[in-house]
Write a protein that holds these residues in place. Structure first.
Motif, PDB file in Angstrom:
ATOM      1  N   HIS A 133       0.813  -1.005  -0.195  1.00  0.00           N
ATOM      2  CA  HIS A 133       0.016   0.047  -0.026  1.00  0.00           C
ATOM      3  C   HIS A 133       1.016   1.211  -0.084  1.00  0.00           C
ATOM      4  N   ASP A 165      -4.662   6.134   3.181  1.00  0.00           N
ATOM      5  CA  ASP A 165      -6.190   6.432   2.870  1.00  0.00           C
ATOM      6  C   ASP A 165      -6.630   7.481   3.740  1.00  0.00           C
ATOM      7  N   HIS A 220     -12.901   7.714  -0.456  1.00  0.00           N
ATOM      8  CA  HIS A 220     -11.712   8.233   0.258  1.00  0.00           C
ATOM      9  C   HIS A 220     -10.753   8.806  -0.620  1.00  0.00           C
ATOM     10  N   HIS A 248      -6.817   8.420  -1.621  1.00  0.00           N
ATOM     11  CA  HIS A 248      -5.453   7.804  -1.594  1.00  0.00           C
ATOM     12  C   HIS A 248      -4.462   8.647  -1.743  1.00  0.00           C
TER      13      HIS A 248
END
Ligand SMILES: [Zn+2]
Length: 233
Positions: free
Chosen positions: A25, A29, A118, A120
């Motif tokens: 990742h 977020d 959301h 990122h």
């Protein structure tokens, strides 16, 4: 989760819903305070270098774009920021456009591989490698934070550097006579000690002073990163 100050949403408040995990990742977020949605704003001044704005799905299928609609900005120090999953139809900037810090660039959304609206948010260093954006949520981008020094490794001075008795510009500058024999060989002649650009030094200790980084070397202390400038690498 805790609300933190952040300068990528217009209202300036964020909740981090997923942390940076490096290769699995490459960003964090975010949602607005109280899990609300908000306008997305440019973290810092720069130029838009990539825009995808035609994604209107929010389920991930093979071959579809994970980021959904996104904007990538190159900043003045060479670092990048990326804003992904932007709402379809909300993007307000074009490729090549210059933006200022705080310019509204889009609205948060749920496009691409996303299971709820959301933002990122990614930060990339000058080599386009992702770095943890957490420390930059409410502070300026700096190459300094992506430069690491290791005790025992050897580095090169990029400029002539004063040698001090401690870490910080408030510490006394050493006299030429106080340098090691090796230091004297590489010093600029004069009463006070300064090592010449190009001198190789071994880090004996790495010291953080606010956002600056100092190294202890055999002759004393030198600024490796000072006010965002890299003096030793
Ligand atoms: Zn994410």
């Amino acid at each position: 989760m805790a609300t933190v100050n952040c300068r990528v949403l217009k209202k300036g408040k964020c909740v981090v819903t997923q942390k940076y995990k490096g290769t699995t990742h490459g960003g964090i977020d975010l949602v607005g305070e109280g899990y609300t949605l908000d306008d997305v704003v440019a973290h810092s001044a720069g130029e838009v270098v990539s825009v995808v704005s035609n994604i209107n799905y929010n389920t991930y299928k093979s071959g579809q774009k994970i980021y959904g609609n996104y904007i990538k900005i190159k900043h003045d120090n060479g670092m990048y920021t990326i804003y992904a999953h932007l709402k379809y139809g909300s993007i307000k900037v074009k490729n090549g456009q210059k933006v200022s810090k705080g310019t509204v660039i889009a609205y948060m959304g749920n496009t691409g591989y996303s299971t709820g609206a959301h933002l990122h948010f990614e930060v990339r260093d000058v080599n386009n490698a992702s770095v943890d954006p957490t420390n930059y949520l409410s502070s300026d981008l700096s190459n300094a934070n992506t430069t690491k020094y290791t005790v025992g490794k050897t580095y090169t001075l990029q400029v002539n550097l004063k040698v001090r008795e401690g870490a910080g510009t408030d510490k006394k500058q050493k006299k030429y006579s106080q340098l090691t024999a090796d230091g004297k060989e590489h010093a600029v002649p004069g009463e006070n000690a300064a090592l010449k650009s190009g001198t190789r030094v071994t880090a004996l200790q790495v010291i953080n002073v606010g956002n600056d980084v100092w190294l202890r070397i055999p002759s004393g202390y030198v600024a490796a990163i000072y006010q965002g400038n890299i003096y030793i690498k």
